[in-house]
Design a protein around this motif. Structure first.
Motif, mmCIF file in Angstrom:
data_model
loop_
_atom_site.group_PDB
_atom_site.id
_atom_site.type_symbol
_atom_site.label_atom_id
_atom_site.label_comp_id
_atom_site.label_asym_id
_atom_site.label_seq_id
_atom_site.Cartn_x
_atom_site.Cartn_y
_atom_site.Cartn_z
ATOM 1 N N ASN A 157 6.070 72.964 17.048
ATOM 2 C CA ASN A 157 5.015 73.717 17.643
ATOM 3 C C ASN A 157 5.447 74.512 18.636
ATOM 4 O OD1 ASN A 157 5.934 71.959 19.605
ATOM 5 N ND2 ASN A 157 3.848 71.177 20.455
ATOM 6 N N GLU A 158 6.663 74.766 18.450
ATOM 7 C CA GLU A 158 7.229 75.834 19.513
ATOM 8 C C GLU A 158 7.917 77.244 18.530
ATOM 9 O OE1 GLU A 158 11.342 75.316 21.155
ATOM 10 O OE2 GLU A 158 10.301 73.259 20.848
ATOM 11 N N ARG A 188 2.619 76.663 14.181
ATOM 12 C CA ARG A 188 2.412 75.517 14.737
ATOM 13 C C ARG A 188 1.249 74.697 13.965
ATOM 14 N NH1 ARG A 188 2.129 77.567 20.830
ATOM 15 N NH2 ARG A 188 4.161 78.584 20.654
HETATM 16 C C1 NAG Z 1 4.479 70.580 21.388
HETATM 17 O O1 NAG Z 1 3.747 69.516 20.984
HETATM 18 C C2 NAG Z 1 3.884 68.299 21.985
HETATM 19 C C3 NAG Z 1 3.096 67.044 21.479
HETATM 20 O O2 NAG Z 1 2.279 67.600 20.611
HETATM 21 C C4 NAG Z 1 3.435 68.818 23.181
HETATM 22 O O3 NAG Z 1 3.723 67.853 24.188
HETATM 23 C C5 NAG Z 1 4.171 70.055 23.886
HETATM 24 O O4 NAG Z 1 3.589 70.493 25.081
HETATM 25 C C6 NAG Z 1 4.201 70.888 22.577
HETATM 26 N N1 NAG Z 1 4.926 72.214 22.755
HETATM 27 C C7 NAG Z 1 4.417 73.360 22.778
HETATM 28 C C8 NAG Z 1 5.325 74.451 23.083
HETATM 29 O O5 NAG Z 1 3.254 73.720 22.846
#
Ligand code: NAG
Ligand code: NAG
Ligand code: NAG
Ligand code: NAG
Ligand code: NAG
Ligand code: NAG
Ligand code: NAG
Length: 762
Positions: free
Chosen positions: A531-532, A710
């Motif tokens: 997710n990044e 994501r």
């Molecule tokens: C990625 O996912 C995790 C858990 O789902 C979350 O805690 C985190 O903030 C997310 N990072 C971003 C950059 O969205």
């Protein structure tokens, strides 16, 4: 069953002859029911980034109108019932649309309480083999076949269902044929379902099908129509979301053109496999997102059955086609109609609405909702009642698009993607990055990557030269795309753990046969949970002007083949699969000077060792993609070639020897141009003292840019493939001449330094 007698139809065909930015469409308006009601047939013409002069004709009515369109504008033409096909006969009712610039064309077939629309294909998207979909049993199944300007086209129909033609009844598996003359169209009608009927023709034709009185869920009689996609543009991977999720009902119909086609349908309940034979089909309800992939190309029709929602108490059915993922694009133009509440549904791997721009506004500024399934998103946007042309784009990802509208007892719907008009769209940021159209789809058991076939042909390699890390895993062709399947456990795929994340990685190569030269290289990554956004960077350095004797020789890059727009900011980034435009120029007022590029070699490092690749040798072109372009005069040379890189090396350096001659010394090396080894010896024998300037350029750096989606509910996300960027560091080359020689031929030997020092030559 009143409509037995009411054979009306609407068919629209567009066609155009070939040409540069010219567009030729043919269309026809299939018969719409309600015989006593005047038809309101509408044709939208939408220009792109150029003004267009568009001529529309229909032979039977001697209709011939030319309209002028400004850039980014649209107009609507209206026709009456005399443009509509009638009954089952050959008629000269093909509507032609010819434009001198790229345009899009949309046809609305409107009668009171019964309407549908379609996006017209240009002649480039027509084919010679089709399978009919007529929505199912009923009394008003119909299809039409239209010929453009061909004097004569032979058409063969192989039946599924039955129909009477020229007094003979044809039943399933029986074939009959006929001939269509120039601008003729024939419509067939039957009370039996004609789905699975095959149409083949001697030259490309346009085929339309539907039902003039489909009852759907709401039980009223409603006209539905769609222009069919020829078999050569079918696909194997599809993502489908319900267009309206409220109280409505919708089905898809999957048809195959080949025996033993396996079709996997993935929905919330898991995967179901179906087995189809040539011309056989299945119908499935669409209640949530689903993925379809097949072992052979298939066509999927989407039959919206009508329903009700908070805006409209009772809306009608419409018919459209599901575009295969391989036809997704990054940019579309479309129209909406003032009589309906208009919607669009975007199917994409983009997880954010802000990356889409609809009419120059981020999608997030509209009323939208989304669905998601297995890493894909369906973004539905409400556009309200408006009549206008629209433009939508995504900065990097290709997507599929449906446009539809509902009102009381009416509706229309069409999908986009199969029109080649959108192939090279003006992108909002002005960048032209063919890879951006490419697409990687990561699913739970493997991935699929597709890239435009034009990349392969531009690189002058064949589709069999496109492969994964394991060369046995080759790409195959689907329409205008090269498609390659990437299993996670074979073909050289491996696991990569990076920053605590798990990726499956592999690379797509396009290799010049028998060489280590990669014309195409696209690293693929499927991330298990991500997710990044990862970013890329590189730090090139630059110079460009060099001096030889008292003449300056420059080596410059240009953005395009017109050599008008020099690259002034460095690092210059070019996509791996673009062309490199290079200019060599001697900067002097002396018009007698002439420049010749004697040798250009490339190497993966500053020290050209064993591994070099010759682009120009003794003035002769060695690279099959190398072309010259016109230059101002003999003091400059312009070249362009397709970017490449060396297996396993991230950088490419160019080393070029440039010779300057003077007209006073004719004949000289420059007037000789390309010479073989023997001549070369002769020349150097007679002119043993000459110097050349060696210009070197580099490194060209290939970077793995990565962009990671994501996923909300899926295991893996994808990294799109527009990743390989090239940072070109223009270093260099500085030549200082030491003595001017009689012949003013300056010849110089190796100078491998990064910042070149004057070299004494030998
Ligand atoms: C990625 O996912 C995790 C858990 O789902 C979350 O805690 C985190 O903030 C997310 N990072 C971003 C950059 O969205
Ligand atoms: C029109 O479209 C064709 C094919 O998509 C493209 O090659 C051509 O450059 C386009 N012309 C303009 C003026 O955009
Ligand atoms: C026309 O469309 C192109 C492509 O999106 C855009 O760059 C340009 O600004 C538009 N021109 C006008 C006048 O809206
Ligand atoms: C339509 O009119 C134009 C200009 O008058 C003419 O050149 C063209 O041949 C006509 N086309 C047809 C199909 O009649
Ligand atoms: C669907 O795709 C998966 C993954 O690429 C593949 O394993 C499967 O065989 C495909 N199904 C069909 C019917 O081709
Ligand atoms: C050559 O380039 C140098 C450095 O840019 C410049 O100072 C010089 O005037 C140039 N000479 C000629 C003849 O243009
Ligand atoms: C492609 O390569 C072949 C073999 O190297 C060559 O004969 C042909 O001319 C090339 N085609 C183009 C368009 O450069």
């Amino acid at each position: 069953m009143r409509w037995h007698v009411l054979w009306l139809l609407l068919l629209f065909t567009l066609m155009i002859s070939a040409g540069h930015a010219q567009r030729h469409f043919i269309t026809a308006f299939l018969e719409n029911y309600r015989p006593n009601v005047q038809a309101d047939l509408q044709l939208y013409l939408v220009s792109h980034d150029q003004p267009a002069s568009v001529t529309v004709t229909m032979p039977l009515s001697s209709y011939n109108e030319t309209v002028l369109l400004d850039r980014n504008s649209s107009t609507r033409l209206y026709f009456g019932s005399e443009f509509m096909l009638f009954g089952q006969q050959i008629e000269s009712k093909v509507v032609t649309v010819n434009s001198d610039a790229n345009i899009s064309v949309f046809a609305f077939n409107i009668k009171q309480e019964t309407t549908d629309a379609l996006a017209c294909f240009s002649d480039k998207e027509l084919g010679t083999e089709y399978y009919i979909f007529t929505t199912g049993a009923g009394s008003a199944n119909q299809f039409a076949v239209a010929n453009g300007r061909e004097e004569e086209v032979q058409v063969a129909i192989t039946m599924s269902g039955s129909l009477a033609f020229n007094g003979v009844e044809y039943n399933s598996k029986q074939t009959f044929d006929f001939t269509l003359g120039s601008l003729q169209v024939i419509q067939f009608q039957s009370s039996s379902d004609l789905t699975g009927t095959r149409v083949s023709s001697s030259t490309p034709v346009a085929v339309f099908s539907g039902n003039q009185c489909f009852t759907g869920k709401i039980g009223a009689c409603d006209f539905v129509v769609e222009q069919l996609v020829p078999v050569n543009n079918w696909g194997t991977n599809f993502v489908i979301f319900p267009l309206i999720t409220d109280e409505s009902s919708q089905i898809i119909d999957i048809i195959s053109s080949r025996p033993n086609t396996l079709v996997d349908v993935v929905n919330n309940g898991g995967t179901t496999q179906y087995h189809l034979d040539q011309g056989s089909h299945i119908s499935l309800d669409v209640t949530s997102g689903l993925l379809v992939n097949a072992s052979e190309p298939i066509m999927i029709s989407y039959l919206f059955q009508g329903g009700r929602n908070s805006l409209v108490n009772s809306f009608d059915p419409f018919l459209t086609t599901v575009p295969p993922n391989s036809f997704f694009r990054r940019y579309y133009k479309f129209v909406t109609h003032e009589s309906y509440y208009n919607y669009i549904l975007i199917v994409s791997q983009s997880s954010s609405p802000t990356d889409f721009y609809l009419d120059h506004q981020p999608l997030s500024q509209y009323t939208w909702s989304s669905q998601s399934f297995e890493g894909f998103y369906g973004w539905k946007v409400e556009l309200g009642k408006m009549n206008m042309e629209h433009e939508i784009s995504h900065s990097s990802l290709a997507f599929g698009l449906y446009v539809y509208g509902i009102e009381i007892e009416i509706s229309y719907g069409y999908s986009l993607g199969q029109e080649s008009t959108f192939q090279d769209p003006p992108l909002p940021d002005g960048t032209e990055e063919p890879e951006a159209l490419s697409q990687l789809t990561c699913l739970s058991h493997g991935a699929k990557y597709q890239l435009p076939l034009s990349l392969v042909t531009n690189a002058n390699i064949s589709i069999n030269d496109v492969h994964l890390h394991d060369p046995k895993c080759e790409a195959h062709q689907e329409g205008d795309w090269a498609v390659i399947s990437v299993p996670y456990d074979k073909c050289g795929s491996r696991i990569l753990i990076e920053d605590g994340k798990t990726f499956y990685v592999n690379t797509v190569y396009g290799t010049v046969p028998g060489t280590p030269i990669h014309r195409i290289e696209v690293p693929l990554k499927c991330e298990m949970v991500a997710n990044e956004t990862l970013s890329m960077h590189f730090n090139p350095t630059v110079t460009d002007v060099v001096a030889l004797g008292h003449h300056n020789i420059s080596l410059k890059f240009y953005h395009s083949e017109d050599f008008m727009d020099p690259v002034t900011t460095f690092p210059y980034e070019v996509g791996m699969h673009g062309r490199l435009y290079v200019e060599f120029k001697v900067d002097s007022d002396d018009e007698g000077l002439q420049i010749l590029t004697e040798n250009c070699k490339s190497s993966p490092s500053l020290e050209p060792g064993d591994m070099t690749y010759s682009i120009i040798k003794h003035g002769c072109f060695q690279d099959s993609t190398l072309h010259t372009y016109p230059a101002g005069d003999q003091r400059e040379e312009h070249f362009g070639f397709q970017i490449f890189k060396f297996e396993d090396f991230p950088e490419v350096y160019l080393f070029c020897d440039v010779i300057i001659c003077h007209d006073d010394s004719v004949p000289n090396r420059c007037t000789q141009g390309c010479i073989g080894e023997r001549q070369k010896r002769d020349l150097s024998g007679s002119n043993s003292q000459f110097q050349a300037a060696r210009l070197s350029q580099g490194p060209i750096v290939f970077k793995n840019g990565r962009e990671v989606q994501r996923p909300a509910y899926q295991e893996f996300s994808q990294s799109p493939a527009h990743l390989s960027l090239v940072g070109i560091l223009c270093a260099v080359a500085l030549l200082a001449g030491v003595g001017l020689l009689l012949q003013r031929i300056y010849y110089r030997r190796k100078n491998l330094g990064y910042a070149l020092l004057p070299d004494r030559g030998e």
